[in-house]
Design a protein around this motif. Structure first.
Motif: not given
Length: 382
Positions: A138-158
């Motif tokens: 799944s592709t989701l938008w994840k919040k960056g740790r040091d700011n309020k921006q969200f970044f596109k990330r790929n997730f793999l559940l196994s």
């Protein structure tokens, strides 16, 4: 007008019957709407979601709308219990059934899964295969740790190694993080994250991490709820392998959990001479921890307090009085643990009561072998 009164009276009698006296979709009491195409009685909130499925469901007010006799006869024949036997015939144990207080996206997708996609009628197992596949992407938008921006990330559940991995780029070979299913928790937090599809993943490391996620594209609701239930399916597979003598029904309560209580309190340090500082607290029944963060969306905790039982030296009480060490709030809570005494301040008496009741609820619950292990691990980390 006489006919209107007669049919409405029949419907009002129908919603007093067991099964019909709660909303068919979220179990809210005293439903006063009904889908006359599906034959179910629903609450006002769920009726709004049914209106979004005009090809499947058409709704009327039980009290205010005109009902033709033939529609009332259908409602008499069908009803919530009969409909449940059809539309919830094959709901997997891991699939989350939302309740009245759950967020909109969970309830909306539950209704769509039942009536629009007919996932649980037993007609095919296509959807079950999606949730329980060995690998789920799944592709989701994840919040960056040091700011309020969200970044596109790929997730793999196994389900092969019971992990959740995420990657910064689509072509990345090495994951940014590998999260074990052992203690992973996932929960919808739309208000906290500020997005209707806001999802939060929490997992322990040296400290507990919380990762706010969301989806903003079209069909985001179905994608994020599918991801949520795929995690629950993987958690169940992990727990079944770990506890082979236990049944599904015994493990389902441990798949995911909501925070028992969250919100701001002020806290002081171990000597109680330090200034009070405002912190965001999260209390989880599943791992018996009171976590505190500088702000609600911080990636890692500032500290954690394990909550044991009264017989092991844990207790909580209310207090009041003026705080003289920089604090602005006056409604106090004292939490006693074997190691030290914690003092917190709430802004309102209602919040003080809610926090005290939540802490007492955990203290009253007996500890499991895993709880003892978690307590020992937390003590060693200090």
């Amino acid at each position: 007008m006489a006919n209107l009164g007669r049919t409405n009276k029949i419907l009002l009698e129908l919603i007093q019957q067991p099964g019909n006296n709660k909303c068919a979709d979220c179990s809210a009491p005293e439903p006063d709407w009904a889908s006359y195409t599906l034959g179910v009685f629903v609450c006002l909130n769920c009726s709004g979601m049914h209106r979004n499925l005009p090809a499947v469901s058409k709704v009327k007010s039980i009290r205010l709308d005109y009902w033709d006799s033939s529609l009332v006869e259908f409602m008499q024949k069908r009803g919530n219990s009969e409909a449940k036997a059809i539309f919830e015939k094959c709901v997997p144990a891991f699939f989350y059934k939302p309740q009245q207080k759950d967020c909109l996206v969970l309830k909306d997708q539950w209704i769509r899964a039942k009536y629009e996609r007919r996932e649980f009628t037993g007609e095919n197992n296509k959807f079950l295969q999606i949730y329980t596949s060995e690998q789920f992407e799944s592709t989701l938008w994840k919040k960056g740790r040091d700011n309020k921006q969200f970044f596109k990330r790929n997730f793999l559940l196994s389900q092969r190694d019971f992990t959740l991995k995420y990657f910064i780029k689509e072509d990345s070979k090495v994951p940014k993080a590998v999260i074990s299913m052992k203690d992973l928790n996932v929960d919808f937090q739309p208000e906290k994250i500020g997005h209707p599809h806001g999802l939060q993943i929490s997992y322990p490391g040296r400290r507990t991490h919380q990762e706010p996620l969301c989806l903003s594209r079209r069909r985001a609701g179905v994608a994020v709820v599918t991801f949520f239930n795929a995690i629950r399916a993987t958690r169940l597979a992990y727990l079944l392998k770990k506890h082979q003598t236990l049944r599904n029904s015994e493990l389902v309560p441990y798949l995911t959990s909501r925070s028992l209580k969250e919100g701001y309190m002020e806290k002081t340090g171990p000597t109680k001479r330090e200034p009070f500082k405002k912190r965001w607290f999260s209390l989880c029944l599943m791992n018996r921890k009171l976590l505190y963060f500088k702000s609600p969306l911080d990636a890692t905790e500032r500290g954690a307090v394990f909550i044991g039982t009264e017989s092991h030296g844990y207790s909580v009480s209310e207090s009041s009085g003026q705080c003289t060490r920089g604090g602005r709030w006056r409604c106090g809570i004292t939490l006693e643990t074997p190691e030290r005494q914690f003092v917190f301040m709430c802004e309102q008496e209602s919040e003080q009561r809610e926090w005290t009741d939540a802490l007492r609820k955990i203290i009253s619950q007996p500890m499991t072998p895993e709880d003892y292990a978690n307590e020992a691990t937390l003590r060693r980390g200090k």
